[in-house]
Design an enzyme around this catalytic site. Structure first.
Site, short mmCIF file in Angstrom:
data_model
loop_
_atom_site.label_atom_id
_atom_site.label_comp_id
_atom_site.label_asym_id
_atom_site.label_seq_id
_atom_site.Cartn_x
_atom_site.Cartn_y
_atom_site.Cartn_z
N LEU A 236 -36.48 29.81 22.80
CA LEU A 236 -36.05 28.55 23.74
C LEU A 236 -37.10 28.11 24.48
CD1 LEU A 236 -34.42 27.55 25.62
CD2 LEU A 236 -34.76 28.95 27.38
N GLY B 50 -41.86 24.49 29.49
CA GLY B 50 -41.77 26.30 29.64
C GLY B 50 -40.94 26.53 30.92
N GLY C 15 -61.28 53.72 42.46
CA GLY C 15 -62.19 53.53 42.80
C GLY C 15 -62.85 52.99 41.42
N GLU D 69 -39.67 34.88 31.47
CA GLU D 69 -38.01 34.90 31.42
C GLU D 69 -38.24 34.08 32.78
OE1 GLU D 69 -34.86 37.97 30.54
OE2 GLU D 69 -36.53 38.34 29.22
N THR E 143 -40.63 32.28 35.94
CA THR E 143 -42.02 32.39 36.27
C THR E 143 -41.55 32.88 37.60
OG1 THR E 143 -42.33 29.93 36.69
CG2 THR E 143 -43.22 30.46 35.30
N1 CAA Z 1 -25.73 30.17 34.18
C1 CAA Z 1 -24.53 29.67 33.11
N2 CAA Z 1 -25.71 28.32 33.71
C2 CAA Z 1 -26.21 27.92 34.08
C3 CAA Z 1 -26.63 28.55 35.20
C4 CAA Z 1 -26.87 29.97 34.58
N3 CAA Z 1 -27.31 30.60 35.08
N4 CAA Z 1 -27.66 28.05 36.00
C5 CAA Z 1 -27.76 26.69 35.30
N5 CAA Z 1 -27.04 26.70 34.16
C6 CAA Z 1 -25.75 25.09 33.77
C7 CAA Z 1 -25.31 24.15 34.91
O1 CAA Z 1 -24.60 24.49 35.67
C8 CAA Z 1 -25.75 23.10 35.06
O2 CAA Z 1 -24.69 22.73 33.94
P1 CAA Z 1 -24.20 21.45 34.71
O3 CAA Z 1 -24.18 20.74 35.24
O4 CAA Z 1 -22.69 21.49 33.66
O5 CAA Z 1 -23.36 22.80 35.59
C9 CAA Z 1 -26.90 23.08 33.21
O6 CAA Z 1 -26.99 24.04 33.35
C10 CAA Z 1 -28.17 22.88 34.40
O7 CAA Z 1 -28.24 22.77 35.44
P2 CAA Z 1 -29.51 22.49 36.14
O8 CAA Z 1 -29.20 21.07 36.30
O9 CAA Z 1 -30.16 23.77 37.20
O10 CAA Z 1 -30.86 22.64 35.36
P3 CAA Z 1 -32.32 22.33 34.87
O11 CAA Z 1 -32.99 21.32 34.32
O12 CAA Z 1 -32.66 22.12 37.15
O13 CAA Z 1 -32.91 23.95 35.23
C11 CAA Z 1 -33.92 26.70 36.05
C12 CAA Z 1 -32.34 25.18 35.55
C13 CAA Z 1 -33.57 27.45 36.63
C14 CAA Z 1 -35.01 25.09 36.41
C15 CAA Z 1 -33.81 26.98 34.15
O14 CAA Z 1 -34.79 25.98 33.81
C16 CAA Z 1 -34.83 28.12 33.98
O15 CAA Z 1 -34.42 28.92 34.60
N6 CAA Z 1 -36.17 27.70 33.33
C17 CAA Z 1 -36.88 28.67 33.40
C18 CAA Z 1 -36.92 28.72 31.68
C19 CAA Z 1 -37.29 30.82 31.37
O16 CAA Z 1 -36.24 31.14 31.89
N7 CAA Z 1 -37.79 31.16 30.00
C20 CAA Z 1 -37.99 31.58 29.47
C21 CAA Z 1 -38.14 31.87 28.26
S1 CAA Z 1 -37.27 33.29 27.66
C22 CAA Z 1 -38.50 34.55 27.70
O17 CAA Z 1 -39.51 34.74 28.16
C23 CAA Z 1 -38.18 35.74 27.24
C24 CAA Z 1 -39.40 36.69 26.53
O18 CAA Z 1 -39.82 36.45 25.57
C25 CAA Z 1 -40.26 37.48 26.78
#
Ligand code: CAA
Length: 376
Positions: free
Chosen positions: A124, A130, A338, A362, A364
């Site tokens: 992703l 990020g 220590g 996953e 912050t």
């Molecule tokens: N489940 C399903 N759909 C979801 C959801 C969820 N938990 N959260 C939001 N959505 C949907 C929303 O319903 C929305 O759709 P609708 O308009 O149809 O309702 C759409 O997604 C967009 O939602 P937002 O407007 O809330 O989205 P946003 O752009 O503001 O972002 C965020 C929300 C929570 C900040 C999100 O971008 C996020 O979680 N960011 C962090 C990314 C992340 O965790 N990255 C980790 C990378 S993977 C990793 O680290 C793995 C590894 O290798 C260890």
């Protein structure tokens, strides 16, 4: 909610503890030196640990979600490197296919992933996307019966070692998050270029790589879900993945607490064990309380998930609290040890280095607060 684990769950805990002690602990030094634990993963596959919550009809162990979380906690007590490999492989490497794949995709990939023959990865994050994952730039353009992908990803756990990659790309850049589509990409796909493996502060045996897609051709049959459904697939699986990362942090904190408690009873200063000095005894009390609170949040989120209930808020709370506990408890563990704690002769400095990233990947801690506050 029942606060007792079932007999089956306790058996899983015991089995993983025995495995971690006998097979994983002797391998820790090699992982610390940067070796990817391929042979350990093979043994984990033989024990059914690579597909714990995957239904038996798809070759998994068919156990409940809580058992899977118990396994991550126990593995992470001994090796947080293995904890993240297992969590990413299952929660975001396999589950997206299980929950959003076609029957053909499930039959083709899940039995291999669940048995450990295949390792999964999740792609992703990008250099400029990020926390704001929806701003990703990787493009997927339909051409005949295929999609052509171009772009790059960073911080891909299991990258280079994985057999399948769940890749998120935009099929419609004007539609923002609703233009993102998911794909299953096989490791040998021409145009999939494995880049630099990051030199990290901790989790030294896990791979964290950059990936580039250069006119990478992905057949239509490997599109996961519908066009535009990708962001939902990513976030829905991250909800669950975050419980796994919280369990990893809990495992690390639990190991640091156990080591500190034992050491504080052995080490004498001013004529008595340092545990008998209030400054140290109170530290241990605070560490134990935070570990216990993390445990309750994590297993409550797992319980909801297991019963098919919504758990996004609870998963984020569990990850937020447990990852902070991981960092706080490992910091205090070094203080209890220590000067010795600052050396590589004791494991607490490794726990400290491994814990920090649980506040970052996953989502912050700041992102977890966004998720929680949106729910409120
Ligand atoms: N489940 C399903 N759909 C979801 C959801 C969820 N938990 N959260 C939001 N959505 C949907 C929303 O319903 C929305 O759709 P609708 O308009 O149809 O309702 C759409 O997604 C967009 O939602 P937002 O407007 O809330 O989205 P946003 O752009 O503001 O972002 C965020 C929300 C929570 C900040 C999100 O971008 C996020 O979680 N960011 C962090 C990314 C992340 O965790 N990255 C980790 C990378 S993977 C990793 O680290 C793995 C590894 O290798 C260890």
């Amino acid at each position: 909610m029942n606060l007792r684990f079932t007999e089956e769950q306790e058996m899983m805990r015991k089995m993983v503890q025995d495995f971690a002690e006998k097979e994983v602990a002797p391998f820790v030094e090699r992982m610390e030196a940067g070796e990817f634990p391929k042979s350990i993963l093979q043994k984990m596959g033989e024990l059914g640990l690579m597909g714990i919550p995957i239904p038996e009809e798809y070759g998994g162990s068919g156990m409940d979600f809580t058992s899977y979380i118990i396994a991550i906690e126990e593995i992470s007590k001994v090796s947080a490197t293995l904890g993240v490999i297992l969590s990413v492989h299952t929660s975001v490497g396999t589950n997206p296919i299980l929950y959003f794949g076609t029957e053909e995709q499930k039959q083709k990939y899940i039995p291999k992933l669940a048995s450990g023959e295949y390792l999964g990865a999740f792609c992703l994050t990008e250099p400029s996307a990020g926390s704001d994952a929806a701003s990703l730039k990787t493009r997927a353009v339909k051409q005949g019966g295929d999609y052509i992908l171009n772009g790059s990803k960073v911080f891909i756990t299991n990258g280079g070692e994985a057999d399948t990659y769940i890749v998120f790309a935009s099929t419609n850049p004007n539609a923002g998050s609703k233009g993102i589509t998911a794909f299953i990409v096989d490791k040998n796909t021409p145009g999939l270029v494995i880049g630099k493996n990051e030199h990290k502060m901790g989790l030294n045996g896990s791979k964290t790589v950059q990936l580039t897609f250069e006119d990478m051709r992905v057949p239509l049959e490997n599109r996961l879900g519908a066009e535009g459904e990708g962001f939902k697939i990513a976030l829905a699986n991250l909800d669950v993945g975050r419980i796994g990362i919280a369990a990893q942090a809990l495992g690390i904190a639990g190991a640091a607490l156990e080591a500190s408690t034992a050491y504080a009873q052995e080490r004498k200063q001013f004529g008595k064990p340092i545990a008998m000095h209030q400054g140290v005894g109170f530290k241990l009390a605070d560490m134990a309380t935070a570990v216990e609170a993390s445990k309750l949040l994590i297993y409550r989120a797992a319980h909801l998930r297991q019963n098919g209930e919504k758990c996004g808020k609870e998963a984020s709370m569990a990850k937020l609290f447990a990852s902070k506990t991981g960092v706080d408890v490992t910091t205090e563990a070094i203080q209890v040890f220590g000067g010795y704690g600052y050396t590589k002769d004791y494991p607490v400095e490794r726990y400290f280095r491994d814990a920090k990233v649980t506040e970052i990947y996953e989502g912050t801690s700041e992102i977890q607060r966004i998720v929680i506050s949106k729910h409120l």
